[in-house]
Motif scaffolding. Structure first.
Motif, mmCIF file in Angstrom:
data_model
loop_
_atom_site.group_PDB
_atom_site.id
_atom_site.type_symbol
_atom_site.label_atom_id
_atom_site.label_comp_id
_atom_site.label_asym_id
_atom_site.label_seq_id
_atom_site.Cartn_x
_atom_site.Cartn_y
_atom_site.Cartn_z
ATOM 1 N N ASP A 135 5.053 -5.748 39.054
ATOM 2 C CA ASP A 135 4.777 -6.593 40.206
ATOM 3 C C ASP A 135 5.448 -7.934 39.926
ATOM 4 O OD1 ASP A 135 3.134 -7.973 38.434
ATOM 5 O OD2 ASP A 135 1.266 -7.299 39.343
ATOM 6 N N ARG A 177 -8.533 8.735 47.693
ATOM 7 C CA ARG A 177 -8.125 7.362 47.408
ATOM 8 C C ARG A 177 -8.886 6.827 46.202
ATOM 9 N NH1 ARG A 177 -4.770 4.622 50.284
ATOM 10 N NH2 ARG A 177 -5.587 2.617 49.535
ATOM 11 N N HIS A 181 -8.191 -1.976 43.726
ATOM 12 C CA HIS A 181 -6.788 -2.223 43.425
ATOM 13 C C HIS A 181 -6.146 -1.108 42.595
ATOM 14 C CE1 HIS A 181 -7.326 -6.201 45.071
ATOM 15 N NE2 HIS A 181 -8.382 -6.360 44.297
ATOM 16 N N GLN A 183 -5.744 1.835 43.524
ATOM 17 C CA GLN A 183 -4.870 2.579 44.433
ATOM 18 C C GLN A 183 -3.460 1.999 44.433
ATOM 19 O OE1 GLN A 183 -5.671 5.449 46.156
ATOM 20 N NE2 GLN A 183 -3.443 5.483 46.530
ATOM 21 N N TYR A 184 -3.347 0.682 44.255
ATOM 22 C CA TYR A 184 -2.024 0.049 44.182
ATOM 23 C C TYR A 184 -1.220 0.635 43.019
ATOM 24 C CZ TYR A 184 1.539 -3.454 43.144
ATOM 25 O OH TYR A 184 2.731 -4.082 42.856
ATOM 26 N N ASP A 187 -0.020 4.087 43.947
ATOM 27 C CA ASP A 187 1.075 4.035 44.914
ATOM 28 C C ASP A 187 2.402 3.703 44.233
ATOM 29 O OD1 ASP A 187 -0.707 4.604 46.947
ATOM 30 O OD2 ASP A 187 -0.951 2.509 47.566
ATOM 31 N N GLN A 188 2.353 2.849 43.214
ATOM 32 C CA GLN A 188 3.571 2.476 42.498
ATOM 33 C C GLN A 188 4.085 3.605 41.607
ATOM 34 O OE1 GLN A 188 5.227 -0.576 43.032
ATOM 35 N NE2 GLN A 188 3.733 -0.503 44.696
#
Length: 251
Positions: A135, A177, A181, A183-184, A187-188
């Motif tokens: 990030d 899900r 956070h 889940q972030y 997703d990455q």
């Protein structure tokens, strides 16, 4: 020149299990140098560094890799030196720092870079995020080391049994899900999931793919790419094996 690794337990299907796996269990670009599949067993150990924190610092990416390889050999043979912890080094470090490598690793408590590579104070600039996810904060931290501290090596270090990768794979397979956070992170990691594999093999392959992809994304950053092109920097990917504590590079 690093060691081998294999993947571990599949996360529990429950939300609590996914959270536990992601938090507790967690724990390519043409210019990137390919260094082979394992730390060279025949390589001569790095000479014992001088007591001065800045003395004998590796000046090239190759020297930096050899220093890490020697440290990993000491670690896995239980012959650690715990270097540069003396009062004089601590005092010198109040004036400046000269780390020779940046290690981007996972938050997993079982893979602390300073121990895995048997390095001391001021040796490594360590950046850690679950699954080596990038990030802006992670990118900025690495850029600081490369551009401001002139560090010649960035090593992306994945590891066996990465809980973040395991949770991401499980969530992808089930559609469930992850909490908040986490889940972030999933997703990455999702673009690296190797759907040609199944079960533990899928998680295992994704661990390698995530480390390689992170390496490639770092090497493509314009400022970092410029230093690679000038021969002043190598960005490499590697993997740590929990079973035998070996590190191996990922081509």
């Amino acid at each position: 020149m690093y060691p081998n690794m294999q993947t571990a337990n599949a996360p529990s299907p429950s939300r609590r299990g996914l959270l536990r796996a992601a938090v507790a269990g967690s724990a390519a670009v043409g210019s990137v140098l390919t260094l082979g599949s394992a730390f060279p067993a025949s390589a001569a150990p790095a000479p014992a560094p001088a007591e001065s924190e800045a003395a004998g610092r590796p000046a090239s990416p190759e020297e930096a890799l050899r220093r890490l390889a020697a440290g990993n050999r000491r670690w896995r043979s239980c012959r650690q030196e715990h270097p540069r912890e003396s009062p004089s080094v601590r005092l010198e470090l109040t004036r400046a720092q000269h780390p020779f490598a940046i290690v981007l690793g996972c938050v997993d408590s079982r893979v602390p870079p300073e121990l895995v590579f048997d390095q001391g104070l001021g040796d490594l600039l360590t950046v850690r995020s679950a699954g080596e996810v990038l990030d802006e904060a992670v990118l900025g931290s690495i850029a600081y080391g490369v551009l401001e501290l002139q560090i010649p090596l960035v090593l992306v270090l994945g590891h066996q049994s990465c809980g973040a990768v395991g949770a991401a794979v499980h969530a992808d397979e089930t559609g469930e899900r992850l909490p908040a956070h986490i889940q972030y992170l999933a997703d990455q990691i999702r673009p690296c999931i190797d759907r040609s594999q199944h079960g533990d093999a899928r998680v295992d392959a994704t661990i390698d793919a995530q480390a390689r992809r992170t390496r490639g994304r770092l090497a493509a950053e314009p400022d970092i790419a410029g230093r690679i092109a000038a021969g002043k920097l190598v960005v490499a990917a590697a993997r740590y094996e929990l079973r035998d504590q070996r590190v191996r590079t990922l081509a």
